[in-house]
Motif scaffolding. Structure first.
Motif, PDB file in Angstrom:
ATOM      1  N   THR A 118     -67.717 -60.880   4.834  1.00 58.48           N
ATOM      2  CA  THR A 118     -67.553 -61.436   6.178  1.00 58.48           C
ATOM      3  C   THR A 118     -66.186 -62.083   6.329  1.00 58.48           C
ATOM      4  O   THR A 118     -65.505 -61.911   7.347  1.00 58.48           O
ATOM      5  N   GLY A 163     -74.033 -61.093  14.791  1.00 57.12           N
ATOM      6  CA  GLY A 163     -74.990 -60.986  13.690  1.00 57.12           C
ATOM      7  C   GLY A 163     -74.870 -62.091  12.666  1.00 57.12           C
ATOM      8  O   GLY A 163     -75.268 -61.919  11.512  1.00 57.12           O
ATOM      9  N   GLY A 166     -78.060 -63.423  10.553  1.00 61.23           N
ATOM     10  CA  GLY A 166     -78.628 -62.575   9.516  1.00 61.23           C
ATOM     11  C   GLY A 166     -77.773 -62.467   8.281  1.00 61.23           C
ATOM     12  O   GLY A 166     -78.208 -61.917   7.272  1.00 61.23           O
ATOM     13  N   ASP A 167     -76.553 -62.979   8.333  1.00 64.63           N
ATOM     14  CA  ASP A 167     -75.612 -62.869   7.210  1.00 64.63           C
ATOM     15  C   ASP A 167     -75.500 -64.183   6.435  1.00 64.63           C
ATOM     16  O   ASP A 167     -74.769 -64.274   5.469  1.00 64.63           O
ATOM     17  N   GLU A 307     -73.622 -58.504  -1.676  1.00 63.29           N
ATOM     18  CA  GLU A 307     -73.733 -59.086  -0.345  1.00 63.29           C
ATOM     19  C   GLU A 307     -74.336 -58.078   0.633  1.00 63.29           C
ATOM     20  O   GLU A 307     -74.240 -56.860   0.448  1.00 63.29           O
ATOM     21  N   LYS A 308     -74.958 -58.598   1.668  1.00 68.14           N
ATOM     22  CA  LYS A 308     -75.582 -57.740   2.671  1.00 68.14           C
ATOM     23  C   LYS A 308     -74.522 -56.990   3.465  1.00 68.14           C
ATOM     24  O   LYS A 308     -73.470 -57.537   3.786  1.00 68.14           O
ATOM     25  N   ARG A 310     -74.785 -55.296   6.769  1.00 74.72           N
ATOM     26  CA  ARG A 310     -75.589 -54.998   7.947  1.00 74.72           C
ATOM     27  C   ARG A 310     -74.811 -54.164   8.957  1.00 74.72           C
ATOM     28  O   ARG A 310     -73.616 -53.905   8.794  1.00 74.72           O
ATOM     29  N   GLY A 311     -75.497 -53.773  10.009  1.00 70.02           N
ATOM     30  CA  GLY A 311     -74.908 -52.891  11.016  1.00 70.02           C
ATOM     31  C   GLY A 311     -73.671 -53.465  11.684  1.00 70.02           C
ATOM     32  O   GLY A 311     -72.695 -52.759  11.920  1.00 70.02           O
ATOM     33  N   GLU A 312     -73.718 -54.786  12.003  1.00 66.01           N
ATOM     34  CA  GLU A 312     -72.566 -55.385  12.685  1.00 66.01           C
ATOM     35  C   GLU A 312     -71.327 -55.413  11.791  1.00 66.01           C
ATOM     36  O   GLU A 312     -70.196 -55.310  12.266  1.00 66.01           O
ATOM     37  N   LYS A 313     -71.549 -55.524  10.453  1.00 71.58           N
ATOM     38  CA  LYS A 313     -70.411 -55.472   9.536  1.00 71.58           C
ATOM     39  C   LYS A 313     -69.815 -54.065   9.505  1.00 71.58           C
ATOM     40  O   LYS A 313     -68.590 -53.902   9.466  1.00 71.58           O
TER      41      LYS A 313
END
Length: 355
Positions: A118, A163, A166-167, A307-308, A310-313
């Motif tokens: 992030t 997002g 969720g992160d 690390e996650k 996710r879609g927004e990343k």
């Protein structure tokens, strides 16, 4: 930006210096955030000490400075200058150094709260800030490609904000996460201002810009940045907790020391690369390289720290890459047009080309 050096080096030598600084900038840019995050994940808690390590490796600059001085002594004898930096440049470098210290602290705080993947995506917005301040400070021209890159990077940061919940790492409050998010963007803005200011200092130096002078400026900037962070360590009394922090480090005292030294070395490579690229290229080129390496650091953060992603990343990453490619293509086209224009002016109208 064309800068003449003391010995008027050839284009090849200038290109080699630019490539060398691009390489060390890349190493520091990818390795620095990873090892800083490792410090926090395995028990490190002091933001001030983490920010101190970002420029605490400033004595590394003494090695190349000593080698270049020995070389000058051999070629020039007793006439060789010891220092090239003037009081005027020294003062500017000192002010930039203090501002860099502020940026180090803000960045370290953000990285202590956010995953690496992030953080690097947020730092990629630095290109937009660099472009804006470069326009104001060094009259950098905007193109459709650069404006497109700025818009895409801004939208990418907005995607991450959507997002954010969720992160969030386990055990961290939403307030802490949001603060880390905002401070990381602030760090990107601050350093986006520092890069053009460094370039402006080169342009207004009123003397030949040698690589030795670049290293001297780097040493001064990092010394004052480290001094600022040392003051923060003393006031916050964080320095008293370092021995206990080392003992409590999950990887052991030896690995704690190795992480601290590695952090200082990697971040010093980053800063040395930044000033070198700004000298032999431009401040925007530094910003481009930092943004271009976003996917590399992103992937390394996911691989090493699980690390996650996710879609927004993923969307933010695509927008960052799109913005970089757009900007780089625009710069190539502008450079080509400028070169063609110069060649057409140099061509004598009376000359005829062979058939």
């Amino acid at each position: 930006m064309e800068i003449t050096s003391q010995a008027d080096p050839s284009r090849k030598k200038r290109r080699l210096l630019l490539i060398f600084n691009c390489i060390i900038l890349g190493i520091g840019n990818c390795g620095g955030p990873l090892i800083t995050r490792l410090y926090f994940l395995d028990g490190g808690k002091s933001v001030w000490f983490s920010s101190w390590m970002e420029t605490g490796g400033w004595p590394m600059n003494l090695i190349p400075l000593l080698l270049t001085y020995i070389q000058r002594r051999r070629s020039e004898g007793s006439n060789a200058k010891l220092l090239f930096i003037t009081p005027r440049i020294f003062m500017k470098a000192a002010i930039i150094g203090v501002l860099t210290g502020v940026d180090d602290y803000v960045y370290a705080y953000g990285l202590s709260k956010l995953p690496v993947s992030t953080t690097v995506l947020l730092i990629a917005t630095q290109l937009a800030f660099t472009a804006g301040f470069a326009r104001l400070l060094v009259n950098q021209k905007f193109t459709a490609a650069s404006v497109n890159a700025i818009v895409l990077l801004t939208i990418g940061a907005g995607c991450l904000a959507i997002g954010a919940s969720g992160d969030r790492p386990p055990g961290e409050t939403e307030k802490e996460y949001i603060l880390g998010f905002v401070l990381t963007l602030t760090a990107a803005c601050l350093y986006g201002f520092v890069l053009p200011w460094i370039e402006l200092t080169y342009r207004t130096a009123k003397q030949a810009i040698t690589y030795t002078l670049v290293l001297e400026m780097q040493l001064v900037m990092c010394f004052f940045s480290t001094s600022f962070c040392s003051f923060g360590l003393l006031v916050s009394k964080d320095f008293k907790t370092i021995p206990d922090e080392a003992k409590a480090f999950s990887m052991g005292v030896g690995k704690y020391i190795a992480v601290c030294i590695g952090s200082a070395v990697l971040w010093q490579l980053f800063f040395m690369g930044v000033v070198g690229v700004s000298c032999f290229g431009s401040s925007l080129m530094s910003g481009i390289i930092i943004s271009a390496l976003t996917p590399v650091t992103e992937v390394l953060g996911v691989l090493f720290y699980h690390e996650k992603f996710r879609g927004e990343k993923a969307l933010s990453l695509v927008l960052a890459l799109w913005g970089f490619v757009s900007y780089f293509y625009g710069e190539m086209q502008t450079s080509k047009e400028s070169k063609d224009h110069e060649e057409s002016q140099d061509l004598n109208p009376s000359q005829t080309l062979p058939i």
